[in-house]
Design an enzyme around this catalytic site. Structure first.
Site, PDB file in Angstrom:
ATOM      1  N   GLU A  44       0.959  -1.118   0.028  1.00 37.62           N
ATOM      2  CA  GLU A  44       0.072   0.160  -0.026  1.00 37.62           C
ATOM      3  C   GLU A  44       1.053   1.079   0.069  1.00 37.62           C
ATOM      4  O   GLU A  44       1.862   1.356   0.470  1.00 37.62           O
ATOM      5  CB  GLU A  44      -0.844   0.017   1.295  1.00 37.62           C
ATOM      6  CG  GLU A  44      -1.748   1.305   1.512  1.00 37.62           C
ATOM      7  CD  GLU A  44      -2.809   1.166   2.484  1.00 37.62           C
ATOM      8  OE1 GLU A  44      -2.902   0.004   3.109  1.00 37.62           O
ATOM      9  OE2 GLU A  44      -3.459   2.045   2.837  1.00 37.62           O
ATOM     10  N   ASN A  89      -6.541   1.650   2.942  1.00 36.02           N
ATOM     11  CA  ASN A  89      -7.329   2.950   3.128  1.00 36.02           C
ATOM     12  C   ASN A  89      -7.017   3.975   2.068  1.00 36.02           C
ATOM     13  O   ASN A  89      -7.681   4.798   1.849  1.00 36.02           O
ATOM     14  CB  ASN A  89      -7.108   3.540   4.363  1.00 36.02           C
ATOM     15  CG  ASN A  89      -7.514   2.434   5.649  1.00 36.02           C
ATOM     16  OD1 ASN A  89      -8.607   1.707   5.333  1.00 36.02           O
ATOM     17  ND2 ASN A  89      -6.885   2.485   6.944  1.00 36.02           N
ATOM     18  N   ASN A 189     -11.962  -0.537  -0.793  1.00 33.56           N
ATOM     19  CA  ASN A 189     -11.467  -1.293   0.418  1.00 33.56           C
ATOM     20  C   ASN A 189     -12.092  -0.966   1.779  1.00 33.56           C
ATOM     21  O   ASN A 189     -12.567   0.281   2.160  1.00 33.56           O
ATOM     22  CB  ASN A 189     -10.208  -1.052   0.834  1.00 33.56           C
ATOM     23  CG  ASN A 189      -9.343  -1.175   1.863  1.00 33.56           C
ATOM     24  OD1 ASN A 189      -8.731  -2.250   1.927  1.00 33.56           O
ATOM     25  ND2 ASN A 189      -9.070  -0.318   2.798  1.00 33.56           N
ATOM     26  N   GLU A 190     -12.511  -2.056   2.578  1.00 36.10           N
ATOM     27  CA  GLU A 190     -12.998  -1.765   3.887  1.00 36.10           C
ATOM     28  C   GLU A 190     -14.072  -0.701   4.141  1.00 36.10           C
ATOM     29  O   GLU A 190     -14.240   0.109   4.631  1.00 36.10           O
ATOM     30  CB  GLU A 190     -11.904  -1.386   4.943  1.00 36.10           C
ATOM     31  CG  GLU A 190     -11.050  -2.571   5.087  1.00 36.10           C
ATOM     32  CD  GLU A 190     -10.054  -2.374   6.319  1.00 36.10           C
ATOM     33  OE1 GLU A 190      -9.810  -1.214   6.768  1.00 36.10           O
ATOM     34  OE2 GLU A 190      -9.428  -3.388   6.686  1.00 36.10           O
ATOM     35  N   TYR A 261      -6.816  -8.658  11.541  1.00 39.59           N
ATOM     36  CA  TYR A 261      -5.589  -8.291  12.482  1.00 39.59           C
ATOM     37  C   TYR A 261      -5.662  -8.712  14.052  1.00 39.59           C
ATOM     38  O   TYR A 261      -6.589  -8.517  14.545  1.00 39.59           O
ATOM     39  CB  TYR A 261      -4.982  -7.169  12.408  1.00 39.59           C
ATOM     40  CG  TYR A 261      -4.858  -6.429  11.073  1.00 39.59           C
ATOM     41  CD1 TYR A 261      -3.485  -6.788  10.151  1.00 39.59           C
ATOM     42  CD2 TYR A 261      -5.684  -5.788  10.384  1.00 39.59           C
ATOM     43  CE1 TYR A 261      -3.167  -6.251   9.069  1.00 39.59           C
ATOM     44  CE2 TYR A 261      -5.480  -5.394   9.103  1.00 39.59           C
ATOM     45  CZ  TYR A 261      -4.460  -5.467   8.489  1.00 39.59           C
ATOM     46  OH  TYR A 261      -3.909  -5.041   7.168  1.00 39.59           O
ATOM     47  N   GLU A 309      -6.520  -9.092   3.782  1.00 35.70           N
ATOM     48  CA  GLU A 309      -5.686  -8.452   4.836  1.00 35.70           C
ATOM     49  C   GLU A 309      -5.658  -9.360   5.840  1.00 35.70           C
ATOM     50  O   GLU A 309      -6.696  -9.687   6.547  1.00 35.70           O
ATOM     51  CB  GLU A 309      -6.069  -6.987   4.997  1.00 35.70           C
ATOM     52  CG  GLU A 309      -5.578  -6.007   3.945  1.00 35.70           C
ATOM     53  CD  GLU A 309      -6.178  -4.768   4.520  1.00 35.70           C
ATOM     54  OE1 GLU A 309      -5.812  -4.442   5.636  1.00 35.70           O
ATOM     55  OE2 GLU A 309      -6.636  -3.897   3.655  1.00 35.70           O
ATOM     56  N   GLN A 364       1.419  -6.180   5.795  1.00 39.90           N
ATOM     57  CA  GLN A 364       1.567  -5.951   4.260  1.00 39.90           C
ATOM     58  C   GLN A 364       3.091  -6.702   3.986  1.00 39.90           C
ATOM     59  O   GLN A 364       3.417  -7.788   4.554  1.00 39.90           O
ATOM     60  CB  GLN A 364       1.736  -4.493   3.965  1.00 39.90           C
ATOM     61  CG  GLN A 364       0.383  -3.907   4.357  1.00 39.90           C
ATOM     62  CD  GLN A 364       0.367  -2.475   3.869  1.00 39.90           C
ATOM     63  OE1 GLN A 364       1.237  -1.874   3.268  1.00 39.90           O
ATOM     64  NE2 GLN A 364      -0.892  -1.916   4.375  1.00 39.90           N
TER      65      GLN A 364
HETATM   66  O1  AHR Z   1      -2.858  -2.680   6.361  1.00 36.46           O
HETATM   67  C1  AHR Z   1      -3.082  -1.458   6.904  1.00 36.46           C
HETATM   68  C2  AHR Z   1      -4.375  -1.110   7.057  1.00 36.46           C
HETATM   69  O2  AHR Z   1      -5.358  -1.939   7.572  1.00 36.46           O
HETATM   70  C3  AHR Z   1      -5.054  -0.927   5.460  1.00 36.46           C
HETATM   71  O3  AHR Z   1      -4.890   0.231   4.744  1.00 36.46           O
HETATM   72  C4  AHR Z   1      -6.619  -0.998   5.633  1.00 36.46           C
HETATM   73  O4  AHR Z   1      -7.376  -1.836   4.934  1.00 36.46           O
HETATM   74  C5  AHR Z   1      -6.776  -2.018   7.230  1.00 36.46           C
HETATM   75  O5  AHR Z   1      -7.640  -1.061   7.962  1.00 36.46           O
END
Ligand code: AHR
Length: 512
Positions: A44, A89, A189-190, A261, A309, A364
């Site tokens: 990203e 993001n 995205n999200e 995460y 992700e 990432q």
């Molecule tokens: O990977 C970091 C961020 O985590 C990404 O930009 C977003 O999609 C997620 O919230």
């Protein structure tokens, strides 16, 4: 009492009791083929992922285009099949046109997702050059935050149409004669997250995903589309979001995304390593929702999952200490041994769902919550989490076998009945690989019975562990934590037996 129940009891060896677990797999009982794209990753435009990560023109090891060759070598070592780009993001405020054409004409922009300045020195064509050099495919995301249907279809035309139209000719004018033929596209995205630029309700997003998808596939019917699912299983809209989005866009999309995460702020190892139980439920829940909408719509099409992700992320926040600076260090988590164990557990969970999870991206790849770190002007090194990812990518491309586990269990703060053993067996062209995690702080004897392959022997037993679970690799000590081929797996009476060290990641490679 059955033999399986017996394994729940500790066994006594020379007066010392040892935890014992057992796993069974059979060649005929298969979960499914692994789609190699589950070993994907993510770059990203945030922090030093691009600038100072993959790209650093002044670096002694930069190639003619400014890409760091040392970083490329590490990316090639993991053999990443697909990389999601350009966000995250970031994509929800990005104008893709800013990043193409003559570099001196590209605008500098205030990047609102991460409060930095984006120079646009690297854009689509530069990234595609890098992707080709590291032998990876691009998973391209379109902006459905500040932009929409029009910009999305133009981008597909720029990337994938051969020639004879405005955007395909523009690409040729920019020096790229052949179309990229990018196959996989993320519809934003999200979009469920209130932090997202252009955040939408499920209904609003479902509509725009459907309409953008329609014209994108109109330009190139060969592409595959990923709709945004929930940004985490804890989102209050989880479940309803997926159902509504698929209700609106089922016919246009091919995959739905999952993001997750995990962290260990409370330094509670047992509870941290149990969090894949939650990930497993997340995946099963999304599968159920996809299948519910399929049956409601009486559709022949199945929607698969793109876990695009996933990682451990808690050592840093996304804060930019110097707003509007260029490529500031952000999200530079330094990963320790227990983080690597968790990444291993997450890989086991993904493999176990190989029948429906067809893509996944470790988020990432470089510097930003990443397996690869760099120092500006200096070295590149492997974080602890590099290793389980490398092992799975290298030895996990094959057919996942149903893996029955009988293990002693524990209760942690948030989870009950957590098996000390987590494991999965994958049958590849080179033999069988057993990925096994010992979540416990004691040694555990493992009996691994794999039938249907005839005689097999142990090729190697790789172990990642350390007496200090918080030990990490750093620029000064890049090889503090490395896996060793020093496990003791051996075949006895046709059964593979091994003692798994406390808190260890194990890769047992069997040849048939
Ligand atoms: O990977 C970091 C961020 O985590 C990404 O930009 C977003 O999609 C997620 O919230």
């Amino acid at each position: 009492m059955s033999e399986w129940q017996n394994y729940r009891q500790p066994v006594i060896f020379n007066g010392i009791s040892m935890r014992k677990a057992k796993m069974k797999a059979d060649r005929d009982f298969q979960i499914g083929e692994v789609d190699k794209r589950i070993f994907g990753s993510f770059i990203e435009h945030v922090g030093r992922a691009v600038y100072g990560g993959i790209y650093e023109p002044g670096h002694p090891l930069a190639d003619e285009f400014g890409f760091r060759k040392d970083v490329m070598e590490l990316v090639k070592e993991i053999d990443v099949p697909i990389v999601r780009y350009p966000g995250g993001n970031f994509v929800s405020g990005y104008n893709w046109e800013d990043g193409v054409g003559p570099k001196d004409k590209r605008p500098k922009r205030l990047e609102l997702a991460w409060n930095a300045t984006e120079t646009n020195e690297v854009g689509l064509n530069e990234f595609a050059k890098w992707a080709q050099a590291v032998n990876t495919e691009i998973m391209m995301a379109v902006n459905l935050g500040t932009r929409g249907v029009d910009a999305a279809r133009n981008l597909v035309e720029y990337c994938n149409h051969t020639s004879g139209s405005h955007y395909s000719d523009l690409r040729i004018e920019h020096g790229v004669k052949e179309p990229y033929k990018i196959k996989t596209w993320c519809l934003g995205n999200e979009m469920d997250g209130p932090w997202q630029i252009g955040h939408k309700t499920a209904e609003e997003y479902g509509r725009i995903a459907c309409e953008a998808g329609k014209v994108m596939k109109g330009v190139d019917p060969e592409i595959e589309l990923v709709a945004c699912g929930s940004s985490s299983v804890d989102m209050p809209t989880f479940g309803d979001w997926e159902a509504e989005v698929l209700n609106q866009a089922y016919d246009q999309v091919d995959y739905i995304s999952l993001h997750q995460y995990y962290g260990n702020k409370s330094m509670d190892t047992a509870n941290f390593l149990a969090k894949t139980l939650d990930m497993d439920r997340f995946i099963s829940g999304v599968i159920s929702t996809c299948d519910y909408i399929q049956s409601k719509k009486k559709s022949k099409k199945k929607i698969n999952l793109s876990f695009d992700e996933w990682n451990v992320w808690f050592h840093t926040s996304g804060e930019n200490p110097k707003p509007w600076s260029i490529a500031p260090p952000q999200l530079e988590d330094v990963y320790n041994v227990e983080d690597a164990l968790m990444v291993g557990a997450m890989l086991i969970t993904l493999l176990r769902h190989a029948d429906r999870v067809k893509m996944a991206c470790l988020a990432q790849l470089v510097n930003v919550i990443a397996p690869i770190m760099t120092h500006n002007g200096g070295d590149a090194w492997r974080q602890t989490i590099f290793y389980p990812y490398l092992h799975a990518s290298k030895y996990g491309r094959g057919t996942v076998l149903w893996t029955l586990i009988d293990s002693p269990k524990y209760d942690s703060r948030d989870y009950s009945d957590v098996p000390y053993l987590d494991a999965v067996a994958v049958y590849t062209k080179d033999g069988i690989t057993v990925f096994a995690l010992n979540r416990g702080e004691e040694e555990m004897e493992l009996d691994c019975e794999i039938s249907g392959f005839g005689i097999y022997y142990v090729k190697e037993h790789i172990v990642l562990k350390n007496a200090d679970r918080y030990a990490a690799n750093t620029m000064k000590h890049p090889e503090c934590i490395v896996p060793m081929c020093n496990g003791n797996a051996a075949i006895e009476d046709g059964i593979c037996k091994a003692v798994l060290s406390p808190l260890s990641w194990n890769v047992i490679r069997l040849c048939v």
